[in-house]
Design a protein around this motif. Structure first.
Motif, PDB file in Angstrom:
ATOM      1  N   ALA A 152      59.975  -6.868  54.202  1.00 56.36           N
ATOM      2  CA  ALA A 152      60.347  -5.984  55.313  1.00 56.36           C
ATOM      3  C   ALA A 152      61.824  -5.618  55.243  1.00 56.36           C
ATOM      4  CB  ALA A 152      60.019  -6.656  56.641  1.00 56.36           C
ATOM      5  N   THR A 153      62.339  -5.468  54.029  1.00 53.46           N
ATOM      6  CA  THR A 153      63.767  -5.195  53.836  1.00 53.46           C
ATOM      7  C   THR A 153      64.213  -3.950  54.584  1.00 53.46           C
ATOM      8  OG1 THR A 153      63.644  -6.208  51.653  1.00 53.46           O
ATOM      9  CG2 THR A 153      65.555  -4.824  52.110  1.00 53.46           C
ATOM     10  N   TYR A 154      63.430  -2.891  54.491  1.00 52.94           N
ATOM     11  CA  TYR A 154      63.828  -1.631  55.124  1.00 52.94           C
ATOM     12  C   TYR A 154      63.810  -1.733  56.643  1.00 52.94           C
ATOM     13  CZ  TYR A 154      64.014   1.097  50.827  1.00 52.94           C
ATOM     14  OH  TYR A 154      64.380   1.601  49.610  1.00 52.94           O
ATOM     15  N   ALA A 155      62.928  -2.548  57.176  1.00 48.39           N
ATOM     16  CA  ALA A 155      62.894  -2.732  58.627  1.00 48.39           C
ATOM     17  C   ALA A 155      64.189  -3.373  59.112  1.00 48.39           C
ATOM     18  CB  ALA A 155      61.693  -3.595  59.008  1.00 48.39           C
ATOM     19  N   ASN A 156      64.681  -4.355  58.380  1.00 44.76           N
ATOM     20  CA  ASN A 156      65.948  -4.995  58.740  1.00 44.76           C
ATOM     21  C   ASN A 156      67.107  -4.006  58.634  1.00 44.76           C
ATOM     22  OD1 ASN A 156      64.527  -7.398  59.038  1.00 44.76           O
ATOM     23  ND2 ASN A 156      64.877  -8.013  56.923  1.00 44.76           N
ATOM     24  N   LYS A 157      67.045  -3.142  57.631  1.00 44.98           N
ATOM     25  CA  LYS A 157      68.095  -2.142  57.437  1.00 44.98           C
ATOM     26  C   LYS A 157      68.128  -1.148  58.596  1.00 44.98           C
ATOM     27  CE  LYS A 157      71.084   0.029  54.653  1.00 44.98           C
ATOM     28  NZ  LYS A 157      72.322  -0.544  54.122  1.00 44.98           N
ATOM     29  N   LEU A 158      66.959  -0.749  59.088  1.00 49.83           N
ATOM     30  CA  LEU A 158      66.903   0.189  60.208  1.00 49.83           C
ATOM     31  C   LEU A 158      67.534  -0.423  61.453  1.00 49.83           C
ATOM     32  CD1 LEU A 158      66.047   2.831  61.496  1.00 49.83           C
ATOM     33  CD2 LEU A 158      63.752   1.884  61.800  1.00 49.83           C
ATOM     34  N   ALA A 159      67.279  -1.689  61.689  1.00 48.16           N
ATOM     35  CA  ALA A 159      67.891  -2.369  62.839  1.00 48.16           C
ATOM     36  C   ALA A 159      69.415  -2.347  62.727  1.00 48.16           C
ATOM     37  CB  ALA A 159      67.378  -3.804  62.921  1.00 48.16           C
ATOM     38  N   GLU A 160      69.940  -2.508  61.514  1.00 45.17           N
ATOM     39  CA  GLU A 160      71.390  -2.463  61.297  1.00 45.17           C
ATOM     40  C   GLU A 160      71.939  -1.057  61.557  1.00 45.17           C
ATOM     41  OE1 GLU A 160      71.990  -3.785  57.335  1.00 45.17           O
ATOM     42  OE2 GLU A 160      71.184  -5.801  57.690  1.00 45.17           O
ATOM     43  N   GLN A 161      71.192  -0.034  61.135  1.00 45.00           N
ATOM     44  CA  GLN A 161      71.643   1.343  61.349  1.00 45.00           C
ATOM     45  C   GLN A 161      71.717   1.672  62.836  1.00 45.00           C
ATOM     46  OE1 GLN A 161      68.653   3.335  59.024  1.00 45.00           O
ATOM     47  NE2 GLN A 161      69.921   3.421  57.186  1.00 45.00           N
ATOM     48  N   ILE A 162      70.751   1.205  63.596  1.00 47.58           N
ATOM     49  CA  ILE A 162      70.755   1.450  65.042  1.00 47.58           C
ATOM     50  C   ILE A 162      71.977   0.802  65.685  1.00 47.58           C
ATOM     51  CG2 ILE A 162      69.554   0.910  67.198  1.00 47.58           C
ATOM     52  CD1 ILE A 162      66.917   1.329  65.696  1.00 47.58           C
ATOM     53  N   LYS A 163      72.341  -0.395  65.241  1.00 45.43           N
ATOM     54  CA  LYS A 163      73.533  -1.070  65.778  1.00 45.43           C
ATOM     55  C   LYS A 163      74.799  -0.269  65.496  1.00 45.43           C
ATOM     56  CE  LYS A 163      71.885  -5.870  65.664  1.00 45.43           C
ATOM     57  NZ  LYS A 163      72.082  -7.220  65.066  1.00 45.43           N
ATOM     58  N   ILE A 164      74.894   0.299  64.291  1.00 51.64           N
ATOM     59  CA  ILE A 164      76.060   1.119  63.937  1.00 51.64           C
ATOM     60  C   ILE A 164      76.157   2.333  64.857  1.00 51.64           C
ATOM     61  CG2 ILE A 164      77.023   2.630  62.156  1.00 51.64           C
ATOM     62  CD1 ILE A 164      75.899   0.677  60.077  1.00 51.64           C
ATOM     63  N   LEU A 165      75.035   2.978  65.101  1.00 52.19           N
ATOM     64  CA  LEU A 165      75.033   4.169  65.951  1.00 52.19           C
ATOM     65  C   LEU A 165      75.342   3.824  67.401  1.00 52.19           C
ATOM     66  CD1 LEU A 165      71.910   5.974  64.445  1.00 52.19           C
ATOM     67  CD2 LEU A 165      74.305   6.625  64.153  1.00 52.19           C
ATOM     68  N   GLU A 166      74.926   2.669  67.846  1.00 53.40           N
ATOM     69  CA  GLU A 166      75.203   2.247  69.227  1.00 53.40           C
ATOM     70  C   GLU A 166      76.702   2.090  69.475  1.00 53.40           C
ATOM     71  OE1 GLU A 166      71.377  -0.293  70.804  1.00 53.40           O
ATOM     72  OE2 GLU A 166      72.707  -1.265  69.351  1.00 53.40           O
ATOM     73  N   GLN A 167      77.455   1.731  68.442  1.00 51.71           N
ATOM     74  CA  GLN A 167      78.899   1.533  68.599  1.00 51.71           C
ATOM     75  C   GLN A 167      79.653   2.848  68.773  1.00 51.71           C
ATOM     76  OE1 GLN A 167      79.974  -0.744  65.148  1.00 51.71           O
ATOM     77  NE2 GLN A 167      78.778  -2.535  65.780  1.00 51.71           N
ATOM     78  N   LYS A 168      79.068   3.948  68.235  1.00 52.31           N
ATOM     79  CA  LYS A 168      79.618   5.305  68.393  1.00 52.31           C
ATOM     80  C   LYS A 168      81.090   5.399  67.984  1.00 52.31           C
ATOM     81  CE  LYS A 168      76.488   6.835  72.074  1.00 52.31           C
ATOM     82  NZ  LYS A 168      75.777   7.796  71.226  1.00 52.31           N
ATOM     83  N   GLU A 169      81.461   4.733  66.924  1.00 53.29           N
ATOM     84  CA  GLU A 169      82.850   4.749  66.464  1.00 53.29           C
ATOM     85  C   GLU A 169      83.016   5.693  65.271  1.00 53.29           C
ATOM     86  OE1 GLU A 169      84.077   0.806  65.597  1.00 53.29           O
ATOM     87  OE2 GLU A 169      83.895   0.089  67.657  1.00 53.29           O
ATOM     88  N   ASN A 170      83.899   6.687  65.440  1.00 56.73           N
ATOM     89  CA  ASN A 170      84.278   7.599  64.354  1.00 56.73           C
ATOM     90  C   ASN A 170      83.074   8.277  63.699  1.00 56.73           C
ATOM     91  OD1 ASN A 170      87.052   6.823  64.643  1.00 56.73           O
ATOM     92  ND2 ASN A 170      86.595   4.967  63.462  1.00 56.73           N
ATOM     93  N   LEU A 171      82.130   8.730  64.507  1.00 54.71           N
ATOM     94  CA  LEU A 171      80.954   9.402  63.972  1.00 54.71           C
ATOM     95  C   LEU A 171      81.238  10.888  63.781  1.00 54.71           C
ATOM     96  CD1 LEU A 171      78.070   7.820  66.120  1.00 54.71           C
ATOM     97  CD2 LEU A 171      78.955   7.063  63.902  1.00 54.71           C
ATOM     98  N   ASN A 172      80.817  11.443  62.631  1.00 54.66           N
ATOM     99  CA  ASN A 172      80.944  12.883  62.434  1.00 54.66           C
ATOM    100  C   ASN A 172      79.785  13.595  63.129  1.00 54.66           C
ATOM    101  OD1 ASN A 172      78.651  12.935  60.690  1.00 54.66           O
ATOM    102  ND2 ASN A 172      79.948  12.403  58.936  1.00 54.66           N
ATOM    103  N   LYS A 173      79.738  14.920  63.028  1.00 54.25           N
ATOM    104  CA  LYS A 173      78.750  15.670  63.814  1.00 54.25           C
ATOM    105  C   LYS A 173      77.315  15.373  63.375  1.00 54.25           C
ATOM    106  CE  LYS A 173      78.607  20.056  61.233  1.00 54.25           C
ATOM    107  NZ  LYS A 173      78.664  21.538  61.377  1.00 54.25           N
ATOM    108  N   PHE A 174      77.114  15.103  62.086  1.00 53.49           N
ATOM    109  CA  PHE A 174      75.762  14.806  61.617  1.00 53.49           C
ATOM    110  C   PHE A 174      75.337  13.400  62.043  1.00 53.49           C
ATOM    111  CE2 PHE A 174      77.554  17.803  58.463  1.00 53.49           C
ATOM    112  CZ  PHE A 174      76.731  18.876  58.749  1.00 53.49           C
ATOM    113  N   GLN A 175      76.282  12.483  62.041  1.00 52.54           N
ATOM    114  CA  GLN A 175      75.993  11.131  62.506  1.00 52.54           C
ATOM    115  C   GLN A 175      75.722  11.113  64.009  1.00 52.54           C
ATOM    116  OE1 GLN A 175      79.577   9.370  61.040  1.00 52.54           O
ATOM    117  NE2 GLN A 175      78.754   8.997  58.982  1.00 52.54           N
ATOM    118  N   LEU A 176      76.413  11.989  64.747  1.00 46.63           N
ATOM    119  CA  LEU A 176      76.140  12.106  66.181  1.00 46.63           C
ATOM    120  C   LEU A 176      74.743  12.680  66.419  1.00 46.63           C
ATOM    121  CD1 LEU A 176      79.602  13.396  67.484  1.00 46.63           C
ATOM    122  CD2 LEU A 176      78.523  11.189  68.010  1.00 46.63           C
ATOM    123  N   GLU A 177      74.343  13.652  65.597  1.00 45.72           N
ATOM    124  CA  GLU A 177      72.983  14.194  65.705  1.00 45.72           C
ATOM    125  C   GLU A 177      71.954  13.121  65.374  1.00 45.72           C
ATOM    126  OE1 GLU A 177      72.036  18.101  64.080  1.00 45.72           O
ATOM    127  OE2 GLU A 177      74.184  18.498  63.870  1.00 45.72           O
TER     128      GLU A 177
END
Length: 336
Positions: A152-177
């Motif tokens: 389930a490697t990719y499932a763990n990776k998705l959880a990490e990506q959601i955490k990064i987006l929750e922090q909302k630090e220095n996101l460009n316009k595509f990352q904000l989308e």
């Protein structure tokens, strides 16, 4: 897509090499704007015979799987020798090798298919059911295909990506989308991740028959020619897995014709709903993680970022929306 490798080699040098190594007297080399690992071309010789040519940079090709190209070429060659005419097969060099070397590049030449990517109709599902039932029964020799790890490697990776987006630090316009797409759906995504992890643990305990599988049977990798003959191309993702890795692509929606044909030719193979569900969840999660990773960590142009965002919205989030219904459809089909 820039034809970078051909420009670096030089067309005259490549034609000379093809004549010396393959005995092919090539007149024209036409690039195909497709492919992420290597550059793709259609080449035509003086007798108007066409071939598919691919150029790989060796330093990029062998990072993750040093023998991956050799094994996929051996596989398609053995499938062809076993009477499977619905896969492109490699053309051998004069020294009987399947892969050639020119400077820092690996080069392959395979049979050319004059066809297009089809809309999958009931008639085509019957044809692909027949082909896959035959392929899944082929026994290969001296090929070290990867074996399905059921992780389930990719499932763990998705959880990490959601955490990064929750922090909302220095996101460009595509990352904000991307954030606007994923964060409002994170509760549903976490539910799907939990279900996928449960499936992963369940399938690890099953007694599974491993067969040769393609694993990426999207329309881009399916072709039909003018005579209605169908083909399965791009075997780079082949591995030894349960057949459900291929079958789910054709049966989650109106798959009765496929199943009837598949079972008629491969009656000893009992399909398992947990494995079918595992591979469907796995594909949606892998695609989402892959596209999100590119948006978060790679310096892509606007067109590619927009394409990735569209893929996440349509091929992942919308696909997840009715995934329980798809699972139920597959369960009903295989129980008939």
């Amino acid at each position: 897509m820039p034809v970078k490798y051909l420009e670096q080699i030089g067309e005259t040098k490549l034609k000379k090499w093809l004549y010396e190594e393959y005995d092919l007297n090539i007149e024209s080399i036409v690039p195909i704007p497709k492919g992420e690992i290597g550059d793709n071309y259609v080449v035509e010789d003086i007798n108007k015979q066409k071939y598919f040519l691919k150029i790989y940079l060796q330093s990029k090709l062998h990072i993750d799987n040093p023998n991956g190209l050799k094994d996929s070429l051996k596989l398609t060659s053995q499938l062809h020798d076993a009477g499977i005419e619905n896969v492109p097969y490699p053309i051998k060099l004069k020294n009987n090798e399947l892969e050639g070397k020119l400077e820092t590049y690996s080069i392959t030449v395979t049979s050319y298919i004059n066809g297009c990517n089809p809309v999958i109709t009931s008639d085509l599902k019957i044809k692909f059911g027949e082909i896959l039932a035959k392929i899944h029964q082929v026994k290969t020799e001296n090929i070290n295909l990867p074996i399905e790890p059921f992780n389930a490697t990719y499932a763990n990776k998705l959880a990490e990506q959601i955490k990064i987006l929750e922090q909302k630090e220095n996101l460009n316009k595509f990352q904000l989308e991307l954030s606007d797409l994923l964060l409002p759906n994170q509760d549903k995504l976490k539910k799907h991740l939990f279900q996928f992890n449960e499936l992963c643990e369940n399938v690890k305990l099953k007694n599974k028959q491993l067969v040769v599988t393609h694993g990426d049977l999207i329309p881009d990798n399916l072709m039909v020619n003018g005579l209605g003959k169908v083909f399965i191309v791009d075997w780079d993702t082949a591995r030894l897995s349960p057949p459900e890795r291929d079958v789910w692509f054709f049966i989650y929606n109106n798959g009765q014709d496929f199943i009837q044909t598949y079972k008629a030719i491969y009656p000893s193979q009992d399909l398992d709903i947990d494995l079918l569900s595992f591979y469907m969840y796995k594909r949606y999660i892998e695609d989402l993680v892959y596209w999100a990773d590119q948006i978060l960590f790679e310096d892509l142009n606007e067109k590619q970022n927009q394409s990735n965002l569209k893929g996440i919205k349509i091929s992942c989030l919308e696909a997840f929306h009715n995934i329980e219904e798809k699972v139920e459809n597959m369960k009903n089909l295989i129980s008939q």
